[in-house]
Design a protein around this motif. Sequence first.
Motif, PDB file in Angstrom:
ATOM      1  N   SER A 308     -42.733  -4.234  55.500  1.00  0.00           N
ATOM      2  CA  SER A 308     -41.360  -4.752  55.712  1.00  0.00           C
ATOM      3  C   SER A 308     -41.580  -6.178  56.243  1.00  0.00           C
ATOM      4  CB  SER A 308     -40.907  -3.812  56.703  1.00  0.00           C
ATOM      5  OG  SER A 308     -40.733  -2.682  56.158  1.00  0.00           O
ATOM      6  N   PHE A 309     -42.582  -6.587  56.906  1.00  0.00           N
ATOM      7  CA  PHE A 309     -42.383  -7.689  57.736  1.00  0.00           C
ATOM      8  C   PHE A 309     -43.688  -8.577  57.363  1.00  0.00           C
ATOM      9  CE2 PHE A 309     -40.126  -5.005  60.370  1.00  0.00           C
ATOM     10  CZ  PHE A 309     -38.757  -5.776  60.392  1.00  0.00           C
ATOM     11  N   THR A 310     -43.708  -9.785  57.776  1.00  0.00           N
ATOM     12  CA  THR A 310     -44.834 -10.771  56.917  1.00  0.00           C
ATOM     13  C   THR A 310     -45.827 -10.632  58.367  1.00  0.00           C
ATOM     14  OG1 THR A 310     -43.394 -12.051  55.615  1.00  0.00           O
ATOM     15  CG2 THR A 310     -45.278 -13.120  56.671  1.00  0.00           C
ATOM     16  N   TYR A 311     -47.204 -10.604  57.967  1.00  0.00           N
ATOM     17  CA  TYR A 311     -48.225 -10.681  58.956  1.00  0.00           C
ATOM     18  C   TYR A 311     -49.016 -11.918  58.345  1.00  0.00           C
ATOM     19  CZ  TYR A 311     -47.188  -5.770  59.974  1.00  0.00           C
ATOM     20  OH  TYR A 311     -46.618  -4.632  60.359  1.00  0.00           O
ATOM     21  N   LEU A 312     -49.526 -12.611  59.457  1.00  0.00           N
ATOM     22  CA  LEU A 312     -50.321 -13.737  59.363  1.00  0.00           C
ATOM     23  C   LEU A 312     -51.722 -13.423  60.055  1.00  0.00           C
ATOM     24  CD1 LEU A 312     -47.930 -16.622  60.164  1.00  0.00           C
ATOM     25  CD2 LEU A 312     -48.486 -15.772  58.089  1.00  0.00           C
ATOM     26  N   PRO A 313     -52.817 -14.117  59.422  1.00  0.00           N
ATOM     27  CA  PRO A 313     -54.031 -13.949  60.242  1.00  0.00           C
ATOM     28  C   PRO A 313     -53.948 -14.510  61.523  1.00  0.00           C
ATOM     29  CG  PRO A 313     -54.376 -14.958  57.929  1.00  0.00           C
ATOM     30  CD  PRO A 313     -52.901 -14.879  58.267  1.00  0.00           C
ATOM     31  N   PRO A 314     -55.017 -13.840  62.497  1.00  0.00           N
ATOM     32  CA  PRO A 314     -54.544 -14.011  63.798  1.00  0.00           C
ATOM     33  C   PRO A 314     -54.834 -15.586  64.345  1.00  0.00           C
ATOM     34  CG  PRO A 314     -55.957 -12.419  63.518  1.00  0.00           C
ATOM     35  CD  PRO A 314     -55.889 -12.740  62.313  1.00  0.00           C
ATOM     36  N   LYS A 319     -51.274 -20.429  66.255  1.00  0.00           N
ATOM     37  CA  LYS A 319     -50.975 -21.645  65.870  1.00  0.00           C
ATOM     38  C   LYS A 319     -49.434 -21.965  65.622  1.00  0.00           C
ATOM     39  CE  LYS A 319     -55.470 -23.490  64.558  1.00  0.00           C
ATOM     40  NZ  LYS A 319     -56.299 -24.083  63.550  1.00  0.00           N
ATOM     41  N   VAL A 320     -49.022 -20.880  64.841  1.00  0.00           N
ATOM     42  CA  VAL A 320     -47.636 -20.935  64.204  1.00  0.00           C
ATOM     43  C   VAL A 320     -46.494 -20.466  65.359  1.00  0.00           C
ATOM     44  CG1 VAL A 320     -45.838 -19.746  62.688  1.00  0.00           C
ATOM     45  CG2 VAL A 320     -48.091 -20.358  61.788  1.00  0.00           C
ATOM     46  N   VAL A 321     -46.970 -19.697  66.126  1.00  0.00           N
ATOM     47  CA  VAL A 321     -45.965 -19.179  67.193  1.00  0.00           C
ATOM     48  C   VAL A 321     -45.815 -20.080  68.385  1.00  0.00           C
ATOM     49  CG1 VAL A 321     -46.154 -16.831  66.624  1.00  0.00           C
ATOM     50  CG2 VAL A 321     -47.803 -17.590  68.371  1.00  0.00           C
ATOM     51  N   GLY A 392     -51.229 -10.294  62.349  1.00  0.00           N
ATOM     52  CA  GLY A 392     -52.254  -9.378  61.284  1.00  0.00           C
ATOM     53  C   GLY A 392     -53.832  -9.140  62.149  1.00  0.00           C
ATOM     54  N   LYS A 393     -54.581  -8.309  61.494  1.00  0.00           N
ATOM     55  CA  LYS A 393     -55.730  -7.868  61.799  1.00  0.00           C
ATOM     56  C   LYS A 393     -56.849  -8.352  61.026  1.00  0.00           C
ATOM     57  CE  LYS A 393     -54.113  -3.805  64.241  1.00  0.00           C
ATOM     58  NZ  LYS A 393     -54.381  -2.223  64.396  1.00  0.00           N
ATOM     59  N   ASP A 394     -56.304  -9.102  59.662  1.00  0.00           N
ATOM     60  CA  ASP A 394     -57.273  -9.225  58.769  1.00  0.00           C
ATOM     61  C   ASP A 394     -57.349 -10.828  58.631  1.00  0.00           C
ATOM     62  OD1 ASP A 394     -58.114  -6.510  57.902  1.00  0.00           O
ATOM     63  OD2 ASP A 394     -55.867  -6.542  57.670  1.00  0.00           O
ATOM     64  N   ASP A 395     -58.160 -11.333  57.748  1.00  0.00           N
ATOM     65  CA  ASP A 395     -58.236 -12.666  57.635  1.00  0.00           C
ATOM     66  C   ASP A 395     -57.506 -13.405  56.495  1.00  0.00           C
ATOM     67  OD1 ASP A 395     -59.708 -11.882  55.588  1.00  0.00           O
ATOM     68  OD2 ASP A 395     -61.436 -12.707  55.947  1.00  0.00           O
ATOM     69  N   PHE A 396     -56.566 -12.429  55.975  1.00  0.00           N
ATOM     70  CA  PHE A 396     -55.401 -12.709  54.918  1.00  0.00           C
ATOM     71  C   PHE A 396     -54.033 -12.330  55.458  1.00  0.00           C
ATOM     72  CE2 PHE A 396     -57.244  -8.522  53.893  1.00  0.00           C
ATOM     73  CZ  PHE A 396     -56.104  -7.794  54.107  1.00  0.00           C
ATOM     74  N   GLY A 397     -53.020 -12.989  54.918  1.00  0.00           N
ATOM     75  CA  GLY A 397     -51.880 -12.720  55.307  1.00  0.00           C
ATOM     76  C   GLY A 397     -51.145 -11.614  54.126  1.00  0.00           C
ATOM     77  N   VAL A 398     -49.900 -11.071  54.622  1.00  0.00           N
ATOM     78  CA  VAL A 398     -49.139 -10.325  54.010  1.00  0.00           C
ATOM     79  C   VAL A 398     -47.488 -10.944  53.941  1.00  0.00           C
ATOM     80  CG1 VAL A 398     -48.284  -7.840  53.324  1.00  0.00           C
ATOM     81  CG2 VAL A 398     -50.689  -8.314  54.387  1.00  0.00           C
ATOM     82  N   ILE A 399     -47.014 -10.950  52.740  1.00  0.00           N
ATOM     83  CA  ILE A 399     -45.592 -11.516  52.648  1.00  0.00           C
ATOM     84  C   ILE A 399     -44.696  -9.989  52.498  1.00  0.00           C
ATOM     85  CG2 ILE A 399     -43.822 -12.579  51.672  1.00  0.00           C
ATOM     86  CD1 ILE A 399     -45.922 -14.510  50.507  1.00  0.00           C
ATOM     87  N   GLY A 400     -43.990  -9.807  53.749  1.00  0.00           N
ATOM     88  CA  GLY A 400     -43.130  -8.664  53.699  1.00  0.00           C
ATOM     89  C   GLY A 400     -41.880  -8.749  52.830  1.00  0.00           C
TER      90      GLY A 400
END
Length: 415
Positions: A308-314, A319-321, A392-400
């Motif tokens: 449902s939501f977008t996850y970014l690599p840690p 940096k984004v937040v 996120g927990k991985d080194d790739f992002g997911v667009i929700g």
Amino acid sequence: MEKNAVVLVLSVWLLVGDSAAVTFSSKLIHRFSDEAKVLWTARNGNAGNGFVSWPKRNSLEYLELLIGNDLKRQRMKLGSQHPLLFPSHGSETLFFGNEFDWLHYTWIDIGTPNVSFLVALDAGSDLLWVPCDCIQCAPLSASNYNSLDKDLSEYNPSLSSSSKNLSCSHQLCESSSYCKELNDRCPYIIEYDSDNTSSSGYLVEDKLHLKSFTDHAAQSSVQASVIVGCGRKQTGGYLDGAAPDGLMGLGPGNISVPSLLAKAGLIQNSFSICFDENGSGRIYFGDKGLASQQSTPFLPIGGKYGTSFTYLPPEIYDKVVLEFDKQVNARRISNQDDLWKYCYNVSSQEPFKVPSMRLKFAMNQSFEIHNHIYSYTEIEGFTVFCLTILRGKDDFGVIGRESTLWLSICACISL
């Protein structure tokens, strides 16, 4: 002039001898604009050459006419032998908001005689399954849903003359290790990312009813053999509003509808889904888009889909937040109960700034993240808003899907 002709804009600069440049220009008129309608009526009358109605802009008829002309141009340019296919009910996709868990849906027909199902669309999974011989399924009566005017259906393979069980020995049976005999019907169980959400049952082969665009006719009927999950037992979100009448997986696996249609030689191995600002849209199987259009490749990552939501690599998220927090002119609050860690409390009477967010891809293409803020009123006179991008927990992002929900977007996906 033919009814499909387009009025072109031409600007031509000519130098005649030693004289100054002379400009000839012409006005561009869209074929379905009000101005074109006036010109058409003046020349041909309201029913000239059988053209009675004028499509309303952004209506389904309007979109169908445009895509039909796009297809003709593509075939002339590319010489494609593959038509575009879409569900027999039409290419329209539907969006019901919160009542059906913010998913996108379309009507399909399965079996002989055909039975209609309102299936959710999921580009991250492969199987098409519908409620069938139910042990535990969502309610199917329209009285349980505000958005429906007719009951949903339950599939019964024994009532379809074109249905046959998929045996455990079949090459598409991925769960044969659970079988006692090779002649047993092939079982399936799919667990989705949402907590405790799954569908299980057995696999059958049956006919999916489709229509196609061809060079000589607007539509023709196609019956394609596909694999259908007889969903006997659903759990989690599938009992609580999400996909009550089944789900169509559009992923790259061998068992997905686009893959099976391509293997049968009916389409190119691709599909497109387009959404407007209201969440509705259209779906086409075999659509690769125009050869000239730009594209951005995505990597298929196993197990990461349908979020449902977008996850970014840690590292990127941190940096984004921090930058987001710098640009927000509001007081950050701490709430242990909140899923989101960057929340702010502002007076409803005071203006506040919410930074926009955009993902940038190769070739300087960019994607604006929509719905990256969730707001609610906790105390009268004050509004709480939270950044819904997650770590996120991985080194790739997911667009929700929430990030694209209100974006007017058309995605052509090659599998």
